[in-house]
Scaffold this active site. Structure first.
Site, PDB file in Angstrom:
ATOM      1  N   GLU A  44      34.160  -2.207   2.390  1.00 26.22           N
ATOM      2  CA  GLU A  44      33.213  -1.256   2.350  1.00 26.22           C
ATOM      3  C   GLU A  44      31.847  -1.661   3.058  1.00 26.22           C
ATOM      4  OE1 GLU A  44      34.189   1.069  -1.878  1.00 26.22           O
ATOM      5  OE2 GLU A  44      32.964  -0.723  -2.275  1.00 26.22           O
ATOM      6  N   GLU A  96      41.067   2.463  -2.615  1.00 25.46           N
ATOM      7  CA  GLU A  96      40.851   2.419  -4.111  1.00 25.46           C
ATOM      8  C   GLU A  96      40.788   3.590  -4.700  1.00 25.46           C
ATOM      9  OE1 GLU A  96      37.003   0.332  -4.448  1.00 25.46           O
ATOM     10  OE2 GLU A  96      37.727  -1.631  -3.066  1.00 25.46           O
TER      11      GLU A  96
END
Length: 583
Positions: A158, A236
């Site tokens: 991320e 995710e």
């Protein structure tokens, strides 16, 4: 047998298309004796891949000292997965987020002035290179190309929420290749704002993937714009969420979760985040700090398909139905016998005040000015600052400068004030009530470094600048580091007073071992050690009411429990019950 895994228009294993249905299990949040059980349950739900982060701060807790044993034996975890016929996605990035202390970065990085995290800053990259040299000695032979189960690795995590430095990302890519990574690489980011574009690089070789929990069509559409003909993957799939102290346990409807899963599998591939959350043992919980500081609870149950203690949930069953539409689900026999036990109430055997046993568990380090934990070589736990501030008087405008996260202030060993989060730094007046030699003690707790955002760079704990009285910085401080990794040094014969931090010892004889859950009704705040293993923090504000104790942490015969409580609020007993209570 050697295999080849490729990313083209789809995922391919030895030339045949592969549907990736993966689930996250963090080996470092599960006792090793239960790894096989959790992996068997993953396979039984229909998953063919397990995904895990790798926490740099545990594998190299102190610079140059590497640990890949016990709960950190990543090689054994991967080998068990392979024995069960599972493939593995590894996310070895130095930064993992994961609601984990400091996002997985080692605290000792902060001892270096000028450190710039997650950048091309040369000292940072040098430390990472030295870590990867050791880590990839384990990971490299376990790749599919060499007969292992690892099919993919993630370069960063991320990063699009943190920066957009493509040279930095390429440098990480090159470091991993240098140390032996040969499998395909991916990045993963949310699709909100510029995160996806900021976090991806070299898309001809590194596949961008997306993180989200709902609105699959919308996120996959945004992902398709940047990957052209590559496979769509939700790296995710947020089927649950984490919980801060003082918050509410997050729950997500099982049927709604399964419906979203169906949308993902219809057009792409998935990794459940989390399949099994596990536990933030010790001081390893992370924190967020936006409008206020919010430290995460000890449980990382995450409302996942498999609960913190390994139970199959309704969410598991609903997701298994959906997965069965896309793949054949194997029959799996669970090989680990796990029972829950209630051992009843325990009364305290011995107790001692922190101030009385301070010199047996720590030693004073003097400095004219206050030093942070990191500057003293301490990573986690508590630190106590002590100074003789002289004659009796009203100490006006007393304040802490550069302090994190929670400070308890004592005058002559009597509590006068607690400051937490945004309260730190506010000035107060203190009454120094002795004619001479007034002693101020400041007990500062590291509640867990933030695991997200640019605030990673400002996470020194303790008091990083100083203590101001009136308009001057007070000089002359003894520092007592309290990582609490030496419970055998607590001397329970040195006296006890109420209303201040103290240690409490309990004992329990056990004939049959089972998982159990520790209730601390009436107790204030602190942490608990079971046979010298730190099972985590408790706090009366909840929502978590019990701490999970897996059976492998217990032993037949006498077991020792030590509670460290900081608020001077204690119950009449502690209780070991057979049912968890997460609020």
């Amino acid at each position: 047998m050697e295999n080849i895994f490729e990313i083209k228009d789809n995922f391919y294993l030895n030339g045949s298309p592969m549907k990736i249905i993966s689930g996250s299990i963090h080996y470092f949040r599960v006792v090793p004796e239960y790894w096989r059980d959790r992996l068997e349950k993953l396979k039984a739900m229909g998953c063919n891949v397990v995904e895990t982060y790798v926490p740099w701060n545990k594998h190299e807790e102190y610079k140059g000292h590497f640990n890949f044993e016990g709960i950190l034996d990543i090689k054994k975890f991967i080998e068990i997965a392979q024995e069960l016929g599972l493939f593995v996605i590894i996310r070895p990035s130095h930064y993992i987020c994961a609601e984990w202390e400091f996002g997985g970065l080692p605290a000792w990085l902060l001892a270096e002035d000028g450190m710039r995290l997650r950048t091309t800053y040369e000292p940072f990259l040098r430390h990472l290179d030295e870590y990867y040299k050791e880590l990839f000695k384990i990971l490299t032979p376990l790749q599919v190309n060499y007969g292992g189960p690892i099919i993919m690795m993630q370069v960063e995590n991320e990063y699009g929420y943190f920066g957009n430095d493509k040279r930095y990302l390429q440098t990480l890519n090159d470091l991993m290749r240098k140390h032996g990574a040969v499998v395909p690489f991916v990045t993963s980011d949310g699709t909100w704002g510029e995160a996806l574009e900021s976090g991806m690089f070299n898309t001809n070789e590194v596949l961008p993937t997306a993180n989200f929990g709902s609105k699959t069509e919308e996120h996959f559409e945004k992902l398709r714009r940047v990957i052209a003909d590559g496979p769509l993957m939700c790296m995710e799939f947020w089927n649950g969420w984490f919980t801060p102290w003082g918050g509410n346990i997050s729950k997500r409807d099982a049927k709604e979760t399964a419906e979203e899963l169906d949308k993902i599998l219809k057009d792409g591939h998935v990794n459940f985040y989390m399949f099994h959350g596990g536990t933030n043992f010790g001081f390893m919980n992370g924190a967020n700090n936006y409008d206020k500081l919010e430290a995460d609870i000890t449980s990382y149950d995450y409302d996942a398909p498999i609960s913190e203690c390994g139970d199959i949930t309704p969410k598991y069953k609903e997701c298994k139905k959906v997965i069965g539409k896309y793949v054949d689900i194997p029959e799996v026999k669970f090989s680990t016998k796990i029972e829950k036990k209630s051992y009843g109430k325990l009364v305290v055997k011995e107790k001692v005040t922190l101030f009385n046993t301070l010199e047996t568990i720590s030693s004073a380090k003097y400095s004219d000015f206050t030093l942070s934990m990191e500057k003293l070589g301490q990573n986690y736990g508590y630190i106590l600052y002590r100074s003789n501030v002289g004659r009796g008087r009203k100490a006006e405008n007393f304040r802490l400068v550069g302090a994190n996260d929670r400070a308890k202030i004592y005058v002559n060993q009597k509590e006068v004030l607690t400051q937490y989060g945004l309260e730190l730094g506010k000035s107060v007046d203190l009454t120094l009530d002795k004619e001479e030699n007034n002693i101020i003690d400041i007990l500062v707790e590291n509640m867990g470094r933030v695991n997200f955002s640019e605030k990673l760079n400002w996470q020194r704990k303790g008091i990083d600048y100083g203590v101001v009285i009136d308009k001057h910085a007070h000089a002359g401080w003894d520092h007592y580091t309290l990582p609490l990794n030496n419970m055998d040094k607590v001397n329970f014969e040195l006296g006890y007073e109420t209303g201040v931090p103290a240690f409490y010892k309990f004992e329990l004889d056990i004939e049959e071992l089972g998982d159990t859950f520790l209730r601390l009704d009436g107790w204030g705040k602190g942490c608990v050690f079971v046979n010298n293993f730190n099972i985590g923090r408790f706090w009366e504000i909840g929502p978590q009411k019990t701490l999970y104790i897996p059976a492998p942490l217990l032993k037949k015969g006498k077991n020792e429990f030590i509670v460290f409580e900081t608020e001077g609020r204690t119950g009449n007993y502690i209780e070991l019950v057979g049912v968890p209570d997460l609020g």
